[in-house]
Design a protein around this motif. Structure first.
Motif, PDB file in Angstrom:
ATOM      1  N   PRO A   1      52.267   4.059 -78.695  1.00 52.15           N
ATOM      2  CA  PRO A   1      51.793   5.327 -78.163  1.00 52.15           C
ATOM      3  C   PRO A   1      52.801   5.957 -77.206  1.00 52.15           C
ATOM      4  O   PRO A   1      53.581   5.255 -76.550  1.00 52.15           O
ATOM      5  CB  PRO A   1      50.507   4.939 -77.416  1.00 52.15           C
ATOM      6  N   ALA A   2      52.803   7.274 -77.147  1.00 44.53           N
ATOM      7  CA  ALA A   2      53.606   7.982 -76.148  1.00 44.53           C
ATOM      8  C   ALA A   2      52.943   7.830 -74.785  1.00 44.53           C
ATOM      9  O   ALA A   2      51.737   7.558 -74.683  1.00 44.53           O
ATOM     10  CB  ALA A   2      53.732   9.452 -76.523  1.00 44.53           C
ATOM     11  N   ASP A   3      53.728   8.010 -73.742  1.00 52.60           N
ATOM     12  CA  ASP A   3      53.180   7.846 -72.396  1.00 52.60           C
ATOM     13  C   ASP A   3      51.992   8.760 -72.139  1.00 52.60           C
ATOM     14  O   ASP A   3      51.091   8.430 -71.360  1.00 52.60           O
ATOM     15  CB  ASP A   3      54.262   8.103 -71.347  1.00 52.60           C
ATOM     16  N   THR A   4      51.968   9.949 -72.776  1.00 48.33           N
ATOM     17  CA  THR A   4      50.897  10.910 -72.526  1.00 48.33           C
ATOM     18  C   THR A   4      49.722  10.769 -73.505  1.00 48.33           C
ATOM     19  O   THR A   4      48.752  11.516 -73.402  1.00 48.33           O
ATOM     20  CB  THR A   4      51.433  12.348 -72.591  1.00 48.33           C
TER      21      THR A   4
ATOM     22  N   LEU B   1      49.769   4.502 -67.909  1.00 46.95           N
ATOM     23  CA  LEU B   1      49.128   3.772 -66.822  1.00 46.95           C
ATOM     24  C   LEU B   1      48.627   2.393 -67.235  1.00 46.95           C
ATOM     25  O   LEU B   1      48.281   1.579 -66.373  1.00 46.95           O
ATOM     26  CB  LEU B   1      47.957   4.584 -66.265  1.00 46.95           C
ATOM     27  N   ILE B   2      48.598   2.118 -68.517  1.00 50.39           N
ATOM     28  CA  ILE B   2      48.066   0.827 -68.958  1.00 50.39           C
ATOM     29  C   ILE B   2      49.058   0.007 -69.774  1.00 50.39           C
ATOM     30  O   ILE B   2      48.801  -1.156 -70.069  1.00 50.39           O
ATOM     31  CB  ILE B   2      46.776   1.014 -69.789  1.00 50.39           C
ATOM     32  N   LYS B   3      50.200   0.608 -70.129  1.00 45.67           N
ATOM     33  CA  LYS B   3      51.171  -0.140 -70.924  1.00 45.67           C
ATOM     34  C   LYS B   3      51.859  -1.194 -70.058  1.00 45.67           C
ATOM     35  O   LYS B   3      51.720  -1.208 -68.837  1.00 45.67           O
ATOM     36  CB  LYS B   3      52.215   0.798 -71.516  1.00 45.67           C
ATOM     37  N   GLY B   4      52.623  -2.024 -70.713  1.00 50.17           N
ATOM     38  CA  GLY B   4      53.375  -3.040 -69.986  1.00 50.17           C
ATOM     39  C   GLY B   4      52.671  -4.382 -70.054  1.00 50.17           C
ATOM     40  O   GLY B   4      51.721  -4.596 -70.802  1.00 50.17           O
ATOM     41  N   GLY B   5      53.132  -5.293 -69.241  1.00 48.37           N
ATOM     42  CA  GLY B   5      52.615  -6.642 -69.276  1.00 48.37           C
ATOM     43  C   GLY B   5      53.469  -7.508 -70.182  1.00 48.37           C
ATOM     44  O   GLY B   5      53.890  -7.108 -71.267  1.00 48.37           O
ATOM     45  N   GLY B   6      53.770  -8.707 -69.726  1.00 45.22           N
ATOM     46  CA  GLY B   6      54.599  -9.597 -70.521  1.00 45.22           C
ATOM     47  C   GLY B   6      56.075  -9.306 -70.331  1.00 45.22           C
ATOM     48  O   GLY B   6      56.474  -8.288 -69.768  1.00 45.22           O
TER      49      GLY B   6
ATOM     50  N   ARG C   1      39.152   9.410 -69.409  1.00 44.05           N
ATOM     51  CA  ARG C   1      40.358   9.270 -70.210  1.00 44.05           C
ATOM     52  C   ARG C   1      41.480   8.749 -69.319  1.00 44.05           C
ATOM     53  O   ARG C   1      41.505   8.986 -68.107  1.00 44.05           O
ATOM     54  CB  ARG C   1      40.757  10.602 -70.834  1.00 44.05           C
ATOM     55  N   ILE C   2      42.426   8.028 -69.933  1.00 45.87           N
ATOM     56  CA  ILE C   2      43.553   7.487 -69.182  1.00 45.87           C
ATOM     57  C   ILE C   2      44.795   7.554 -70.051  1.00 45.87           C
ATOM     58  O   ILE C   2      44.739   7.304 -71.264  1.00 45.87           O
ATOM     59  CB  ILE C   2      43.279   6.026 -68.734  1.00 45.87           C
ATOM     60  N   ASP C   3      45.923   7.937 -69.448  1.00 47.26           N
ATOM     61  CA  ASP C   3      47.188   8.002 -70.175  1.00 47.26           C
ATOM     62  C   ASP C   3      47.717   6.588 -70.453  1.00 47.26           C
ATOM     63  O   ASP C   3      47.551   5.663 -69.636  1.00 47.26           O
ATOM     64  CB  ASP C   3      48.238   8.774 -69.372  1.00 47.26           C
TER      65      ASP C   3
END
Length: 207
Positions: A24-27, A45-50, A40-42
């Motif tokens: 997914p794109a950041d937006t 703000l939730i990507k990452g981890g690992g 709703r959340i972009d």
């Protein structure tokens, strides 16, 4: 507003939609329940981890004495099923460049041998945040003792967590210093088929 309930949603409400075939794109937006309230959340703000990047380099040809820094005979590990993650580090004349910003764990193992005693054998990590002026970030040491009159070996380990905010100016070097013998007698061990003197780079997260 209360007429569309969960029970009225078909089980294929998601799988029947067009597939997003890339990250997914950041937006891009997701729907979440925040304490029972739909919001709703972009994706940003939730990507990452690992761990997203990790690689190893090693010395492939031994040399004798000190080095400030180790500037040649370096290679990316490439044998025995080696596997890195993401983009590897690059280096020029011993100056290592990071492939991306972030908090990086840098580890350095130096292995040495000598046909005598050597009491102060240092393997050091040096970093710069301006691309020019290096400072000692971490220092490991070991002691070589030839108790039976033959060659003896020893290994030193050191590590440092480096906040890389700019890949152009935040660089790292690896240096060895054999103070007890003036840098003349100790050999820095190397192997093109196995890790003896080597460096590990692991991106732990965002800066």
């Amino acid at each position: 507003a209360t007429q569309v309930t969960g029970a009225k949603l078909n089980t294929d409400v998601i799988s029947a939609q067009t597939e997003l075939a890339s990250a997914p794109a950041d937006t891009d937006e997701f729907m979440v329940s925040d304490g029972g309230v739909l919001k709703r959340i972009d994706y940003s703000l939730i990507k990452g981890g690992g761990i997203t990047a990790a690689s190893q380099w090693r010395l492939n040809t031994q040399f004798q004495g000190d080095a400030s820094p180790i500037a040649s005979n370096l290679e990316v590990v490439d044998t025995d099923g080696y596997g890195g993650i993401g983009s590897a580090m690059t280096q020029s004349s011993g100056n290592f460049t990071f492939p991306s910003t972030g908090i990086w764990l840098i580890e350095f193992v130096g292995r040495y041998y000598m046909n005598a005693d050597s009491r102060y054998d240092y393997n050091n990590i040096y970093t710069t945040t301006d691309g020019t002026n290096y400072g000692e970030a971490a220092s490991g040491t070991c002691f070589i003792q030839s108790t039976e009159g033959g060659y003896a070996t020893a290994s030193g380990y050191t590590s440092f967590m480096f906040d890389v905010t700019n890949v152009s100016t935040h660089l790292v070097q690896f240096r060895v210093d054999h103070s007890n013998d003036g840098g003349s007698g100790v050999y820095n061990m190397a192997d093109s088929g196995a890790n003896t003197t080597f460096m590990t780079f692991t991106r732990l997260g965002d800066t």
